[in-house]
Design a protein around this motif. Structure first.
Motif, short mmCIF file in Angstrom:
data_model
loop_
_atom_site.label_atom_id
_atom_site.label_comp_id
_atom_site.label_asym_id
_atom_site.label_seq_id
_atom_site.Cartn_x
_atom_site.Cartn_y
_atom_site.Cartn_z
N VAL A 16 0.84 -1.20 0.00
CA VAL A 16 0.00 0.00 0.00
C VAL A 16 0.88 1.26 0.00
CG1 VAL A 16 -1.72 1.28 1.30
CG2 VAL A 16 -1.89 -1.18 1.13
N GLN A 17 2.03 1.16 0.69
CA GLN A 17 2.89 2.33 0.80
C GLN A 17 3.54 2.70 -0.52
OE1 GLN A 17 2.99 4.40 3.19
NE2 GLN A 17 1.57 3.13 4.33
N ILE A 18 3.59 1.75 -1.48
CA ILE A 18 4.14 2.10 -2.79
C ILE A 18 3.36 3.27 -3.37
CG2 ILE A 18 4.42 1.30 -5.16
CD1 ILE A 18 5.09 -1.42 -4.04
N GLY A 19 2.04 3.26 -3.13
CA GLY A 19 1.21 4.37 -3.58
C GLY A 19 1.68 5.68 -2.97
N THR A 20 1.88 5.64 -1.65
CA THR A 20 2.34 6.84 -0.95
C THR A 20 3.69 7.29 -1.51
OG1 THR A 20 1.36 5.74 0.92
CG2 THR A 20 2.48 7.80 1.34
N MET A 21 4.53 6.30 -1.80
CA MET A 21 5.88 6.59 -2.30
C MET A 21 5.79 7.39 -3.60
SD MET A 21 8.80 4.96 -1.12
CE MET A 21 9.88 3.65 -1.63
N VAL A 22 4.85 7.04 -4.49
CA VAL A 22 4.72 7.77 -5.76
C VAL A 22 4.41 9.24 -5.47
CG1 VAL A 22 3.41 7.98 -7.88
CG2 VAL A 22 4.02 5.73 -7.04
N ALA A 23 3.52 9.48 -4.48
CA ALA A 23 3.22 10.86 -4.12
C ALA A 23 4.46 11.58 -3.63
CB ALA A 23 2.13 10.91 -3.07
N TYR A 24 5.27 10.88 -2.82
CA TYR A 24 6.45 11.53 -2.27
C TYR A 24 7.54 11.71 -3.32
CZ TYR A 24 4.40 11.24 2.30
OH TYR A 24 3.56 11.41 3.36
N PHE A 26 -0.66 1.59 -9.29
CA PHE A 26 -1.34 1.35 -8.00
C PHE A 26 -2.14 0.07 -8.03
CE2 PHE A 26 -1.46 6.04 -6.96
CZ PHE A 26 -0.64 5.88 -5.88
N VAL A 27 -3.00 -0.05 -9.06
CA VAL A 27 -3.92 -1.18 -9.10
C VAL A 27 -3.16 -2.49 -9.19
CG1 VAL A 27 -5.68 -2.27 -10.51
CG2 VAL A 27 -5.83 0.15 -10.01
N ILE A 28 -2.12 -2.52 -10.03
CA ILE A 28 -1.35 -3.76 -10.18
C ILE A 28 -0.67 -4.13 -8.86
CG2 ILE A 28 0.63 -4.81 -11.31
CD1 ILE A 28 -0.14 -3.36 -13.84
N THR A 29 0.01 -3.14 -8.24
CA THR A 29 0.71 -3.50 -6.99
C THR A 29 -0.28 -3.93 -5.91
OG1 THR A 29 0.77 -1.14 -6.53
CG2 THR A 29 2.81 -2.15 -7.24
N ASN A 30 -1.40 -3.21 -5.78
CA ASN A 30 -2.36 -3.58 -4.74
C ASN A 30 -2.93 -4.97 -4.98
OD1 ASN A 30 -2.09 -1.34 -3.22
ND2 ASN A 30 -3.89 -0.29 -4.02
N THR A 31 -3.22 -5.29 -6.25
CA THR A 31 -3.75 -6.61 -6.55
C THR A 31 -2.72 -7.69 -6.25
OG1 THR A 31 -4.97 -5.55 -8.32
CG2 THR A 31 -4.95 -7.94 -8.30
N ILE A 32 -1.47 -7.47 -6.68
CA ILE A 32 -0.43 -8.46 -6.43
C ILE A 32 -0.23 -8.67 -4.93
CG2 ILE A 32 2.04 -8.93 -6.64
CD1 ILE A 32 1.96 -7.66 -9.38
N VAL A 33 -0.20 -7.54 -4.18
CA VAL A 33 -0.01 -7.65 -2.74
C VAL A 33 -1.13 -8.47 -2.11
CG1 VAL A 33 -0.15 -6.32 -0.60
CG2 VAL A 33 1.37 -5.59 -2.40
N ASP A 34 -2.36 -8.20 -2.51
CA ASP A 34 -3.50 -8.96 -1.98
C ASP A 34 -3.36 -10.44 -2.32
OD1 ASP A 34 -4.64 -6.84 -0.85
OD2 ASP A 34 -6.56 -7.00 -1.89
N LEU A 35 -2.97 -10.73 -3.55
CA LEU A 35 -2.85 -12.13 -3.97
C LEU A 35 -1.75 -12.83 -3.17
CD1 LEU A 35 -3.32 -11.96 -7.83
CD2 LEU A 35 -4.93 -12.74 -6.10
N ILE A 36 -0.59 -12.17 -3.05
CA ILE A 36 0.50 -12.77 -2.28
C ILE A 36 0.05 -13.04 -0.86
CG2 ILE A 36 2.78 -12.36 -1.27
CD1 ILE A 36 3.52 -10.76 -3.69
N TYR A 37 -0.64 -12.04 -0.29
CA TYR A 37 -1.09 -12.19 1.09
C TYR A 37 -2.04 -13.36 1.22
CZ TYR A 37 -2.25 -10.59 5.74
OH TYR A 37 -2.37 -10.49 7.09
N GLY A 38 -2.96 -13.48 0.26
CA GLY A 38 -3.89 -14.60 0.29
C GLY A 38 -3.17 -15.92 0.14
#
Lengths: 349, 312
Positions: free
Chosen positions: A276-284, A324-336
């Protein structure tokens, strides 16, 4: 699993649809393309004919579908400023941002894991207390200010005259605290190594790496406290668990318990938050790149805003949305995948 | 003989609360609150405390620009903390700037809280489709960082309305932008505690008595969900102040004629290479102290009230 996968993909597509509608609405409402294309002397009837021919009088959804169809094929129109396809402009700026994010991630991983684990193992030691205190200070310093302080200390240099110069200790303290400066703080430098395509790299030459140091530290500084605190909190919880006690009773060496058994389970929530923080990182990156004039996507976006370069703004929003969407989806999948206790279909137990 | 059942007043309840007890025994919390109150007081009394009025062009002399603060050679006694590039007294402009930052920070948090609490209450109490739509919206918005949302909204609003109109109403714009960008935090927190409250007996009792949903939601459930709201509010104020500073630093916030701490840092940054570090680093230090004491107070509040909060 299949149900979970479909649900996640549907979610991702829905989010992309929302983003594309927003991006299109921006494009539709900002500026008049006809005014950009023709001169002052063209009469209103001509303008209307051109408008009709370009399909600008079509209803919103027809225009949106045309926009979405082009966007899927990577056609976001021409940048007003660069006078080339918007996607090419972004592709040219992408490597700089990715290298910056890579450098920052490297610093975060190398520092947050040992510090987090140590302060969980010895929560009462002075070193742990220092890092916990430093981390709340770190959260409170905005990233652009960290960057400015870094420039002042390591690029411009600082002459400290706080202590009396006459005494031996004062002179020594002043000399120790003063810095020479000299680190590059502007752009990517000249020593870029061409890898392929649009990718000119800072990573493969000493000069290039020197340019990367300060921006990477600045970008890392905003995430580092968060990760240290997160790893510490999770590790503290894991160390209380039965299996760690059992491993201790079995006589496994403490280091093996900490770094092999406990760390594995600590990393699960860290991966989710990290994704999720990758998103924040793009803003920063927008802020960091502005301070260091780092020619990446963030600086390009800000320039595009100031120049009202609408195709480029829209393309940036879409590309960042996809990231954003790709990283969030991948993170969710890995977590699952790695955590069997996650309720995959999201049904209440 | 009937014994009079005494209902403690609000003040008595506060006097006997663990909150006050803990506050009296935590010197760091006392120190932080003291610093915070000093900063707020100084900022809002700026028109009386500040040596000059930085908005009054007749009091500014460009020949006084870039004077250093008092401990550096070449300082002028009139300007304690030196002057900025336009010759404005740095102390005065920082006091006024802190006021702008605080107004935007508090304003944005009030807006966030109103939006977030209402949506969270609706989502948690009504459930079903309302819940699904609102929470999906919150998820989408949170998956982009709030700062990113604020930057994009700020950029688009500025491009649509034009620079001069935007800077004229910058305070209002920033409150709206930051307020809209961060409501999901409140909504999720409130929703979580509403879900826990909803199944309690007093809600059933109220429903049996025939009270309407709206009355139950706002008069009965809401007061019981406020303590986590209170806790995240402190952190949210700190976040809002940082977001405002970031937007101003990018040129999407307060104009330089009416600067906040963020735009002071931005305008000073242009002069850092020429050695005038104080123009940017002194407002920066004020910003950090302000945000740090709010964050420390928030940490202490969370430890005391210990509601279950989201990580990260």
């Amino acid at each position: 699993m299949i149900a979970f996968l479909t649900k996640r993909l549907m979610h991702a597509i829905l989010v992309m649809l929302v983003i594309s509608v927003i991006a299109f609405a921006i494009q539709d409402n900002l500026g008049d393309p006809i005014q950009q294309m023709v001169g002052q002397s063209v009469p209103e009837s001509e303008r209307e004919a051109l408008r009709e021919r370009l399909g600008l009088n079509d209803p919103f959804h027809v225009q949106y579908l045309r926009f979405a169809g082009n966007a899927i094929q990577g056609d976001f129109g021409y940048s007003y400023f660069y006078r080339e396809p918007a996607l090419d402009v972004i592709a040219r700026h992408l490597p700089a941002t990715l290298e910056l994010v890579f450098g920052a991630t490297l610093i975060i991983v190398l520092l947050s894991v040992p510090i987090g684990v140590y302060s969980a193992i010895k929560p009462r030691s002075p070193i742990s207390r220092f890092f916990m205190g430093a981390s709340i200070v770190g959260i409170s310093v905005p990233v652009f200010l960290t960057a400015i302080v870094l420039i002042q200390i390591f690029s411009i240099g600082m002459k400290v005259t706080l202590f009396p110069e006459g005494t031996a200790w004062g002179g020594w303290l002043n000399a120790t605290l003063s810095t020479q400066g000299g680190m590059p703080s502007f752009g990517r430098g000249q020593d870029l190594v061409h890898v392929f395509g649009y990718w000119d790299s800072n990573l493969f030459s000493a000069g290039g790496l020197r340019h990367l140091v300060l921006p990477s530290i600045a970008l890392a500084s905003i995430m580092l406290p968060l990760f240290i605190r997160l790893i510490r909190a999770e590790m503290l919880e894991v160390l209380q668990s039965e299996y760690v006690k059992f491993a201790r009773a079995k006589g496994i060496s403490p280091w093996r318990i900490y770094f092999v058994h406990a760390l594995k389970n600590t990393m699960l929530p860290v991966i989710t938050v990290g994704g999720v923080q990758i998103g924040t990182m793009v803003a920063y990156t927008i802020l960091t790149e502005t301070v260091f004039q780092w020619p990446g996507m963030g600086l390009m976006f800000l320039d595009a805003i100031n120049r009202a370069d609408i195709p480029l703004i829209v393309a940036y929003l879409m590309i960042v949305g996809v990231i954003f969407v790709i990283t969030n989806t991948i993170v969710d999948l890995i977590y699952g995948l790695v955590n069997p206790t996650v309720k995959l279909t999201g049904k209440p137990a | 003989m009937t014994t009079q059942l005494s209902i403690p007043t609000r003040w008595a309840r506060f006097r006997d609360s663990y909150l006050l007890y803990s506050f009296k025994r935590t010197w760091s919390a006392q120190l932080c609150l003291a610093i915070f109150l000093c900063l707020v007081l100084a900022a809002f009394m700026a028109p009386w405390l500040a040596p000059t009025n930085p908005y009054d062009l007749s009091q500014i002399d460009i020949l006084d620009s870039e004077l250093p603060p008092f401990w550096i050679e070449g300082a002028v006694e009139r300007y304690t903390l030196g002057t900025d590039a336009q010759g404005r007294d740095l102390l005065s402009i920082i006091l006024y700037g802190t006021r702008v930052s605080l107004v935007i920070g508090f304003g944005a948090v009030i807006l966030q809280a109103i939006l977030g609490v209402t949506f969270g209450l609706l989502a948690g109490y009504l459930g079903g489709r309302v819940d699904a739509i609102l929470m999906r919206l919150a998820d989408i918005q949170l998956s982009f960082s709030t700062l990113m949302v604020a930057i994009v909204v700020g950029a688009v609003v500025k491009a649509t309305l034009g620079s001069s109109f935007y800077s004229q109403y910058a305070v209002l714009m920033l409150i709206l932008i930051i307020g809209l960008a961060e409501w999901p935090q409140y909504a999720r927190t409130v929703r979580a505690s509403v879900l826990a409250e909803k199944s309690k007996e007093y809600v059933d009792a109220a429903r049996v008595m025939g009270l309407g949903s709206r009355r139950i939601m706002f008069r009965h459930v809401l007061p019981n969900t406020l303590s986590p709201v209170f806790v995240i509010s402190t952190v949210q104020i700190a976040n809002a102040i940082i977001s405002e500073a970031a937007l101003s630093f990018l040129g999407l916030g307060m104009p330089e004629t009416h600067p906040s701490l963020g735009s002071l840092i931005k305008s000073g940054f242009d002069y850092i290479q020429s050695g005038s570090w104080w123009i940017t680093l002194i407002p920066g230090a004020v910003l950090v102290v302000l945000v740090l004491v709010i964050n420390l107070l928030g940490d202490w509040l969370r430890d005391v009230m210990n509601p279950r909060l989201y990580k990260g």
